[in-house]
Write a protein that holds these residues in place. Structure first.
Motif, PDB file in Angstrom:
ATOM      1  N   TYR A  58      21.292 139.298   9.277  1.00 31.37           N
ATOM      2  CA  TYR A  58      22.345 138.321   8.972  1.00 31.37           C
ATOM      3  C   TYR A  58      22.928 138.546   7.577  1.00 31.37           C
ATOM      4  CZ  TYR A  58      24.557 133.956   7.591  1.00 31.37           C
ATOM      5  OH  TYR A  58      25.444 133.035   7.102  1.00 31.37           O
ATOM      6  N   ASN A  59      22.074 138.781   6.598  1.00 28.84           N
ATOM      7  CA  ASN A  59      22.551 138.978   5.229  1.00 28.84           C
ATOM      8  C   ASN A  59      23.431 140.221   5.108  1.00 28.84           C
ATOM      9  OD1 ASN A  59      21.221 136.683   4.294  1.00 28.84           O
ATOM     10  ND2 ASN A  59      19.364 137.807   3.738  1.00 28.84           N
ATOM     11  N   ILE A  60      23.058 141.289   5.810  1.00 29.85           N
ATOM     12  CA  ILE A  60      23.869 142.514   5.770  1.00 29.85           C
ATOM     13  C   ILE A  60      25.218 142.282   6.442  1.00 29.85           C
ATOM     14  CG2 ILE A  60      24.056 144.899   6.581  1.00 29.85           C
ATOM     15  CD1 ILE A  60      20.965 145.035   6.433  1.00 29.85           C
ATOM     16  N   LEU A  61      25.188 141.714   7.635  1.00 27.03           N
ATOM     17  CA  LEU A  61      26.422 141.521   8.392  1.00 27.03           C
ATOM     18  C   LEU A  61      27.369 140.548   7.702  1.00 27.03           C
ATOM     19  CD1 LEU A  61      24.935 141.386  12.001  1.00 27.03           C
ATOM     20  CD2 LEU A  61      26.285 143.235  11.002  1.00 27.03           C
ATOM     21  N   SER A  62      26.835 139.566   7.017  1.00 24.70           N
ATOM     22  CA  SER A  62      27.677 138.600   6.309  1.00 24.70           C
ATOM     23  C   SER A  62      28.481 139.267   5.205  1.00 24.70           C
ATOM     24  CB  SER A  62      26.813 137.478   5.715  1.00 24.70           C
ATOM     25  OG  SER A  62      26.166 136.749   6.730  1.00 24.70           O
ATOM     26  N   VAL A  63      27.932 140.350   4.657  1.00 22.69           N
ATOM     27  CA  VAL A  63      28.626 141.081   3.592  1.00 22.69           C
ATOM     28  C   VAL A  63      29.637 142.067   4.162  1.00 22.69           C
ATOM     29  CG1 VAL A  63      28.331 142.731   1.697  1.00 22.69           C
ATOM     30  CG2 VAL A  63      26.738 140.816   1.959  1.00 22.69           C
ATOM     31  N   ILE A  64      29.224 142.845   5.161  1.00 17.97           N
ATOM     32  CA  ILE A  64      30.100 143.920   5.631  1.00 17.97           C
ATOM     33  C   ILE A  64      31.092 143.456   6.689  1.00 17.97           C
ATOM     34  CG2 ILE A  64      28.388 145.665   5.054  1.00 17.97           C
ATOM     35  CD1 ILE A  64      27.710 145.966   7.975  1.00 17.97           C
ATOM     36  N   ASP A  65      30.853 142.293   7.287  1.00 19.01           N
ATOM     37  CA  ASP A  65      31.751 141.775   8.328  1.00 19.01           C
ATOM     38  C   ASP A  65      31.906 140.255   8.174  1.00 19.01           C
ATOM     39  OD1 ASP A  65      33.397 141.723  10.557  1.00 19.01           O
ATOM     40  OD2 ASP A  65      31.729 141.692  11.992  1.00 19.01           O
ATOM     41  N   PRO A  66      32.468 139.802   7.045  1.00 20.83           N
ATOM     42  CA  PRO A  66      32.542 138.359   6.776  1.00 20.83           C
ATOM     43  C   PRO A  66      33.395 137.593   7.784  1.00 20.83           C
ATOM     44  CG  PRO A  66      33.826 139.598   5.156  1.00 20.83           C
ATOM     45  CD  PRO A  66      33.038 140.593   5.938  1.00 20.83           C
ATOM     46  N   SER A  67      34.322 138.264   8.448  1.00 21.94           N
ATOM     47  CA  SER A  67      35.187 137.566   9.408  1.00 21.94           C
ATOM     48  C   SER A  67      34.393 137.027  10.593  1.00 21.94           C
ATOM     49  CB  SER A  67      36.299 138.500   9.902  1.00 21.94           C
ATOM     50  OG  SER A  67      35.753 139.601  10.614  1.00 21.94           O
ATOM     51  N   ASN A  68      33.226 137.604  10.858  1.00 21.52           N
ATOM     52  CA  ASN A  68      32.388 137.151  11.967  1.00 21.52           C
ATOM     53  C   ASN A  68      31.138 136.416  11.490  1.00 21.52           C
ATOM     54  OD1 ASN A  68      33.694 137.982  14.466  1.00 21.52           O
ATOM     55  ND2 ASN A  68      33.324 140.091  13.817  1.00 21.52           N
ATOM     56  N   LYS A  69      31.163 135.925  10.265  1.00 17.00           N
ATOM     57  CA  LYS A  69      29.972 135.295   9.688  1.00 17.00           C
ATOM     58  C   LYS A  69      29.490 134.113  10.524  1.00 17.00           C
ATOM     59  CE  LYS A  69      28.126 133.633   5.286  1.00 17.00           C
ATOM     60  NZ  LYS A  69      28.413 133.415   3.850  1.00 17.00           N
ATOM     61  N   ASP A  70      30.427 133.323  11.021  1.00 17.65           N
ATOM     62  CA  ASP A  70      30.035 132.172  11.842  1.00 17.65           C
ATOM     63  C   ASP A  70      29.304 132.617  13.107  1.00 17.65           C
ATOM     64  OD1 ASP A  70      31.134 130.479   9.994  1.00 17.65           O
ATOM     65  OD2 ASP A  70      32.995 130.138  11.107  1.00 17.65           O
ATOM     66  N   LYS A  71      29.769 133.719  13.698  1.00 14.98           N
ATOM     67  CA  LYS A  71      29.111 134.243  14.893  1.00 14.98           C
ATOM     68  C   LYS A  71      27.687 134.686  14.573  1.00 14.98           C
ATOM     69  CE  LYS A  71      31.548 136.733  17.648  1.00 14.98           C
ATOM     70  NZ  LYS A  71      32.398 137.820  18.166  1.00 14.98           N
ATOM     71  N   TYR A  72      27.525 135.355  13.422  1.00 18.36           N
ATOM     72  CA  TYR A  72      26.212 135.872  13.053  1.00 18.36           C
ATOM     73  C   TYR A  72      25.240 134.747  12.664  1.00 18.36           C
ATOM     74  CZ  TYR A  72      28.672 140.350  12.821  1.00 18.36           C
ATOM     75  OH  TYR A  72      29.426 141.471  13.126  1.00 18.36           O
ATOM     76  N   GLN A  73      25.757 133.575  12.404  1.00 18.60           N
ATOM     77  CA  GLN A  73      24.903 132.460  12.019  1.00 18.60           C
ATOM     78  C   GLN A  73      23.835 132.176  13.082  1.00 18.60           C
ATOM     79  OE1 GLN A  73      25.347 130.785   9.027  1.00 18.60           O
ATOM     80  NE2 GLN A  73      23.490 129.600   9.428  1.00 18.60           N
ATOM     81  N   SER A  74      24.180 132.432  14.337  1.00 20.72           N
ATOM     82  CA  SER A  74      23.233 132.159  15.416  1.00 20.72           C
ATOM     83  C   SER A  74      22.008 133.062  15.372  1.00 20.72           C
ATOM     84  CB  SER A  74      23.925 132.287  16.782  1.00 20.72           C
ATOM     85  OG  SER A  74      24.345 133.625  16.991  1.00 20.72           O
ATOM     86  N   ILE A  75      22.094 134.178  14.633  1.00 19.82           N
ATOM     87  CA  ILE A  75      20.952 135.083  14.514  1.00 19.82           C
ATOM     88  C   ILE A  75      19.776 134.404  13.818  1.00 19.82           C
ATOM     89  CG2 ILE A  75      20.148 137.197  13.359  1.00 19.82           C
ATOM     90  CD1 ILE A  75      22.903 138.399  13.831  1.00 19.82           C
ATOM     91  N   ILE A  76      20.055 133.525  12.874  1.00 14.81           N
ATOM     92  CA  ILE A  76      18.975 132.918  12.089  1.00 14.81           C
ATOM     93  C   ILE A  76      18.714 131.482  12.495  1.00 14.81           C
ATOM     94  CG2 ILE A  76      19.199 134.430  10.094  1.00 14.81           C
ATOM     95  CD1 ILE A  76      20.936 132.278   8.781  1.00 14.81           C
ATOM     96  N   GLN A  77      19.322 131.026  13.551  1.00 13.49           N
ATOM     97  CA  GLN A  77      19.087 129.652  14.002  1.00 13.49           C
ATOM     98  C   GLN A  77      17.888 129.587  14.938  1.00 13.49           C
ATOM     99  OE1 GLN A  77      22.892 128.460  15.620  1.00 13.49           O
ATOM    100  NE2 GLN A  77      23.683 127.850  13.620  1.00 13.49           N
TER     101      GLN A  77
END
Length: 307
Positions: free
Chosen positions: A288-307
């Motif tokens: 999640y931390n990596i993707l939030s940096v390299i693909d911030p436009s999909n950060k909300d989508k990646y949020q489900s990874i850590i939920q």
């Protein structure tokens, strides 16, 4: 060519050969072309049907490489063309948004993974009904054949990269040659000096740039070493993807917002999210931390990874 058929058990290959199903070879692409003309205010549906047929034949009936593809090896792809009213003068002038997508089968499953999912919003062209589409890779013929051929080579190159590292190079070089021939025509999307970093020039430039090689390598590692073995080696497969994402993070530091990185994640964001819906929480947080940096436009989508 190294492809999906090379993984079939020897007995299955023998049976296929015996039946003759591999005795004839086909073109590389099996493209489904859809042309949507609702935004053009043109009432002649026949012209859009003609485009759809002509563009599909151009992609599917042409031999793009010297490799031998069996019918079951053809690359499945979709070309969705949304026409809009053209600002250029003259009958038969069009502007379009194009969505290009290709998929790859995953070994021992019925699952097909998206390899390329790219939006091209800078296509302008002229077309008249029953117009022949000519193409010469060393000369510019039309902005229709140039764009379709460009993405044919990109699709073939990326597919090749998923089976063997670096094997897409010959096809990216052909795509780059198309860019060079089209740059001086005045059509948008081909030029180096553009305010838009997601055009065709930057896509192929990035694929051939050594700084982007970790992203190129990720196409192989992600598919061959992770997805193709995921059913039996989930923990190992997830770690391979994590290692690849770490390398992509380093590339992002050198070339932030590269179209090559964006193109990979446009295709894989949903899939990666599903893959890391399970697994150790520390690993999921790292992803999640990596993707939030390299693909911030999909950060909300990646949020489900850590939920």
């Amino acid at each position: 060519m190294k492809s999906f058929k090379s993984y079939l058990p020897k007995l299955s290959l023998w049976l296929l050969l015996l039946s003759g199903s591999l005795s004839s070879y086909a073109q590389e692409l099996n493209a489904r072309v859809v042309v949507n003309g609702e935004r053009t205010e043109i009432q002649n549906e026949a012209i859009f049907n003609d485009m759809q047929r002509s563009f599909g034949q151009f992609l599917n009936d042409r031999k793009w490489t010297e490799e031998e593809y069996a019918e079951n090896e053809r690359i499945q792809c979709n070309i969705i063309i949304n026409l809009r009213k053209s600002s250029r003068s003259g009958v038969g002038s069009y502007e379009a948004d194009v969505q290009i997508q290709s998929i790859r089968p995953i070994y021992s499953t019925n699952y097909e993974s998206i390899v390329f999912n790219f939006a091209d919003k800078e296509w302008t062209f002229e077309y008249n009904q029953s117009q022949p589409l000519n193409f010469n890779e060393n000369n510019f013929s039309s902005n229709i054949s140039s764009l379709l051929a460009f993405y044919a080579y990109i699709i073939i190159g990326l597919d090749a990269d998923t089976f063997e590292k670096g094997s897409g190079d010959p096809y990216y070089l052909k795509a780059q040659n198309i860019v060079n021939n089209a740059t001086q025509t005045g059509y948008p999307g081909w030029e180096q000096f553009s305010n838009k970093q997601r055009n065709r020039y930057y896509l192929v430039e990035g694929l051939l740039n050594q700084q982007m090689s970790p992203v190129r390598d990720m196409y192989y590692d992600y598919h061959m070493k992770a997805l193709d073995v995921f059913l039996t080696k989930q923990e190992e497969a997830r770690q391979i993807i994590v290692d690849g994402l770490k390398n992509m993070r380093k590339v992002h530091d050198l070339r932030p917002n590269s179209v090559v990185t964006i193109a990979f994640l446009d295709a894989k964001a949903e899939e990666i999210t599903q893959i890391f819906s399970q697994g150790p929480l520390p690993q999921r947080r790292e992803v999640y931390n990596i993707l939030s940096v390299i693909d911030p436009s999909n950060k909300d989508k990646y949020q489900s990874i850590i939920q």
